[in-house]
Write a protein that holds these residues in place. Structure first.
Motif, PDB file in Angstrom:
ATOM      1  N   SER A 166       4.746   7.335   1.810  1.00 32.92           N
ATOM      2  CA  SER A 166       5.040   6.231   2.323  1.00 32.92           C
ATOM      3  C   SER A 166       4.103   4.918   1.325  1.00 32.92           C
ATOM      4  O   SER A 166       4.108   5.205   0.337  1.00 32.92           O
ATOM      5  N   GLY A 208      14.190   2.758   7.634  1.00 35.07           N
ATOM      6  CA  GLY A 208      13.208   3.017   7.425  1.00 35.07           C
ATOM      7  C   GLY A 208      12.599   3.807   6.271  1.00 35.07           C
ATOM      8  O   GLY A 208      11.477   4.663   6.158  1.00 35.07           O
ATOM      9  N   THR A 261       7.581  -0.816   6.233  1.00 38.53           N
ATOM     10  CA  THR A 261       6.874   0.775   6.357  1.00 38.53           C
ATOM     11  C   THR A 261       8.594   1.699   5.199  1.00 38.53           C
ATOM     12  O   THR A 261       9.353   1.618   6.170  1.00 38.53           O
ATOM     13  N   THR A 263       4.047  -5.747   2.932  1.00 34.58           N
ATOM     14  CA  THR A 263       3.380  -6.664   4.007  1.00 34.58           C
ATOM     15  C   THR A 263       4.015  -8.044   3.323  1.00 34.58           C
ATOM     16  O   THR A 263       3.413  -8.261   2.616  1.00 34.58           O
ATOM     17  N   THR A 311       9.590   5.191   4.699  1.00 35.04           N
ATOM     18  CA  THR A 311       9.275   7.215   4.395  1.00 35.04           C
ATOM     19  C   THR A 311       9.929   7.412   3.613  1.00 35.04           C
ATOM     20  O   THR A 311      11.099   7.676   3.455  1.00 35.04           O
ATOM     21  N   GLN A 343       5.275  -5.660   8.847  1.00 33.82           N
ATOM     22  CA  GLN A 343       5.376  -4.528   7.711  1.00 33.82           C
ATOM     23  C   GLN A 343       6.331  -4.082   6.997  1.00 33.82           C
ATOM     24  O   GLN A 343       6.616  -3.411   8.260  1.00 33.82           O
ATOM     25  N   THR A 397       3.786   0.624   1.855  1.00 32.68           N
ATOM     26  CA  THR A 397       4.573  -0.099   3.229  1.00 32.68           C
ATOM     27  C   THR A 397       4.500  -1.593   1.968  1.00 32.68           C
ATOM     28  O   THR A 397       2.931  -1.821   1.590  1.00 32.68           O
ATOM     29  N   THR A 433       0.823  -1.053  -0.398  1.00 32.15           N
ATOM     30  CA  THR A 433       0.384  -0.345  -0.132  1.00 32.15           C
ATOM     31  C   THR A 433       0.833   0.898   0.337  1.00 32.15           C
ATOM     32  O   THR A 433       2.423   1.365   0.239  1.00 32.15           O
ATOM     33  N   SER A 434       0.275   2.507  -0.383  1.00 32.72           N
ATOM     34  CA  SER A 434       1.173   3.418   0.141  1.00 32.72           C
ATOM     35  C   SER A 434       0.278   4.192   0.642  1.00 32.72           C
ATOM     36  O   SER A 434      -1.253   5.021  -0.056  1.00 32.72           O
ATOM     37  N   SER A 435       0.934   5.759   0.772  1.00 26.97           N
ATOM     38  CA  SER A 435      -0.128   6.518   1.360  1.00 26.97           C
ATOM     39  C   SER A 435       0.695   7.753   0.360  1.00 26.97           C
ATOM     40  O   SER A 435       2.237   8.443   1.180  1.00 26.97           O
TER      41      SER A 435
END
Length: 653
Positions: A436, A463, A452, A440, A454, A450, A438, A400-402
């Protein structure tokens, strides 16, 4: 006690005498035994202290028993590791390039000597102390390894290492013996250039893999493509009046199945100067003849090198497949015909002997938990290694991404065998600090981790990855950070073999001394000993000319095997995690720890013994003095009581 009016009435006097008699009896018991009381009820206010001290002494006694047991096992480990280190040194010195011995005696005996060392090693790793096997981690009720015979020859219809080697060598050499490479001669007329194509025969892990090519002289045209699969090289020979000149040469570089590299060089010679060497090709009267001679020499050189370097690499690759490391499955050549196989498969317990049956990690930090990363321009991918094994390594479960600016990066998860994930960066939408991704990852036992990453604008820490000047630089930074973070996650999942067995040696401390026979130091020895055991060095006649001046191919094979054994057992590996030297040091630290704990227990026990003595025992000298004093008072009491008991008016008057 003073006899006075308090003795009256008479019953009171008798009561006091009775108490003194009881006290006198108690003092006599103390004088005889040296202890204050015979029962807990007689301890009075000293009872809580006595019980507490005795409980603590019992605990210390248990710790000391544990220390004694662990120390015995560590003594065994020390002896075993010392012998294993000696075996490693003997093996390293037994096969040295160029040292064939008188009448090639070293070549003739190396196999039997290696088998003897392998057998001794298996015996050591299967040793037990009081019925407890020590090299299987927490699995202590059975031997961690099969017998040497089962390992090499198989058992109960299950294949052993020899079968795996045979299949692997067939797959690596191919039916033609050219290492799964094919050649094609393309000609038009005698007045046109001629070409020879050298191509890998498919997308698979077997045989030679073309890696480099270079030439001396500008008369042979070379066009190579190593980026595509399968890779290929095209050699062009000029048409008359141009020609290849004597002394021109072509050098080819290959990646071998065990990950090592080798090279072959083909030299152009005139017919008058040809001496029959395998790697010479004669300059012909035209391009067709020269190209034909080149192709013939190329085939023969490939076959000759295949019988030495490639065969040795195949034997060691089979050792890597069969003697699997922690987090890796046992692998075998797939398909009914190994010569044409295009993949490896995961072996099963029903068709293959499993060399190690003790406790082991399902995920290893080496190789990122069976994951491989790649980057193409602005896209980074992470893929599960093939063949996929549900019992070994990470599975990619999702990504996933943010992001602040939608489209700055796109994260995609592709399920399947193998599953993969990709992150594509796009400069159309700028990355922002705090964006970020992530990933899994799922372990074989179902545990999810997980990872992650950033984005930051400055120097990246754990990280984090640094936003680059363009999408390609951002992708490069992201891949580096991903490799580091996934490796850290794999290391956390792998754990420490020493922690597989622990023992409490004091309230606040445990000693870790677990051992697993598939740690890297033992594993390298097993692979090397087994490889040297199954390989032989028969005399091989040169395929082109029995009177060739080339070095005996059997000696070339011996040199190739010896070089690999030197590499596997090199002293330079002593600093690697799991090496015999590092394990010895770790167990030395454990032994020092239990000795320090034992010393602390000895000192503490002495203090508690003194305290218990003060609480539960008496000074016989003091008791004797008390008895004398009491005896005097008791005698006086008897006399007074007797006199009082006889009082009457007549006696009084």
């Amino acid at each position: 006690m003073i006899v006075n009016k308090s003795m009256f009435p008479l019953t009171t006097g008798f009561s006091v005498i009775s108490k003194m008699q009881d006290q006198f009896a108690q003092l006599q018991m103390q004088l005889g035994t040296g202890v204050k009381a015979q029962t807990l009820s007689e301890m009075a206010r000293d009872l809580p202290v006595s019980l507490s001290v005795r409980s603590r002494l019992t605990t210390i006694s248990g710790y000391n028993a544990s220390i004694e047991q662990v120390d015995l096992r560590l003594s065994f480990y020390d002896n075993a590791l010392t012998r294993l280190d000696q075996i490693e040194g003997q093996a390293r010195n037994s096969a040295v390039q160029g040292q064939y011995g008188s009448n090639n005696i070293n070549m003739a005996t190396i196999s039997s000597l290696s088998k003897a060392r392998l057998d001794e090693m298996v015996t050591l790793l299967n040793s037990d102390v009081a019925g407890r096997y020590l090299f299987g981690g927490s699995v202590t009720d059975k031997a961690p390894l099969p017998t040497t015979t089962e390992l090499l020859d198989g058992a109960g219809g299950r294949a052993g290492y020899k079968t795996v080697v045979t299949e692997r060598q067939m797959a690596d050499l191919g039916a033609s013996g050219q290492g799964r490479l094919t050649t094609t001669l393309a000609t038009l007329t005698a007045t046109d250039p001629a070409t020879v194509n050298l191509t890998e025969d498919g997308d698979h892990p077997f045989g030679y893999k073309l890696s480099t090519v270079s030439a001396v002289g500008a008369n042979i045209g070379i066009v190579s493509d190593f980026a595509t699969t399968p890779a290929d090289i095209e050699f062009t020979f000029p048409a008359p009046p141009a020609t290849v000149e004597e002394g021109d040469s072509v050098t080819l570089g290959f990646t071998l199945p065990d990950g090592t590299e080798t090279q072959v060089t083909l030299k152009a010679v005139s017919a008058a100067n040809a001496n029959g060497s395998t790697n010479e090709f004669v300059i012909g009267s035209d391009a067709i003849e020269t190209a034909t001679n080149f192709e013939t020499t190329l085939k023969n050189t490939l076959k000759e090198t295949a019988e030495s370097e490639l065969r040795a690499a195949s034997t060691y690759a089979a050792a890597q497949n069969f003697f699997n490391a922690a987090g890796e499955p046992v692998l075998r050549v797939s398909g009914a015909d190994p010569y044409t196989s295009t993949s490896l498969r995961v072996a099963t317990k029903t068709d293959t002997v499993m060399w190690y049956g003790g406790q082991t990690a399902a995920v290893s930090a080496v190789g990122m938990g069976r994951l491989t990363s790649a980057r193409a321009a602005e896209t980074v991918t992470l893929t599960e290694n093939i063949p996929v094994s549900s019992a070994h390594g990470f599975q990619i479960s999702g990504v996933t991404s943010s992001v602040t600016n939608a489209g700055a990066l796109t994260a995609t998860h592709t399920p399947g065998d193998p599953a993969s994930m990709s992150v594509a960066f796009d400069d159309t939408f700028a990355l922002t600090a705090g964006d970020s991704v992530t990933v899994t990852l799922t372990e074989p036992n179902g545990t999810s981790r997980q990872v992650t990453l950033t984005a930051v604008t400055g120097k990246a820490g754990p990280g984090q990855f640094t936003i680059g000047a363009d999408e390609a630089e951002s992708a490069t930074n992201f891949e580096k950070a991903m490799i580091r973070s996934v490796t850290e996650a794999a290391a956390a999942a792998e754990g420490n073999p020493r922690q597989s067995v622990t023992a409490a040696v004091e309230d606040s401390g445990r000693v870790a001394y677990g051992m697993q026979a598939n740690e890297s130091g033992y594993l390298r020895m097993m692979r090397s000993m087994a490889a040297m055991t199954v390989e032989t060095y028969p005399e091989i006649t040169n395929a082109t000319d029995p009177n060739s001046v080339d070095l005996d191919p059997a000696k070339l094979r011996f040199d190739a095997m010896a070089r690999r054994q030197q590499l596997e057992l090199s002293e330079g590996r002593n600093a690697e995690r799991g090496s015999i030297e590092l394990i010895t040091m770790e167990l030395g630290i454990a032994r020092a720890g239990i000795q320090a704990a034992g010393d602390r227990h000895t000192n503490y026990k002495a203090q508690l013994d003194n305290l218990l003595s003060d609480v539960e025992t008496v000074s016989k000298e003091d008791v004797a003095m008390e008895i004398l004093a009491l005896q005097t008072r008791l005698t006086a009491s008897y006399q007074v009581t007797s006199m009082v008991s006889q009082l009457s008016l007549v006696n009084y008057l």
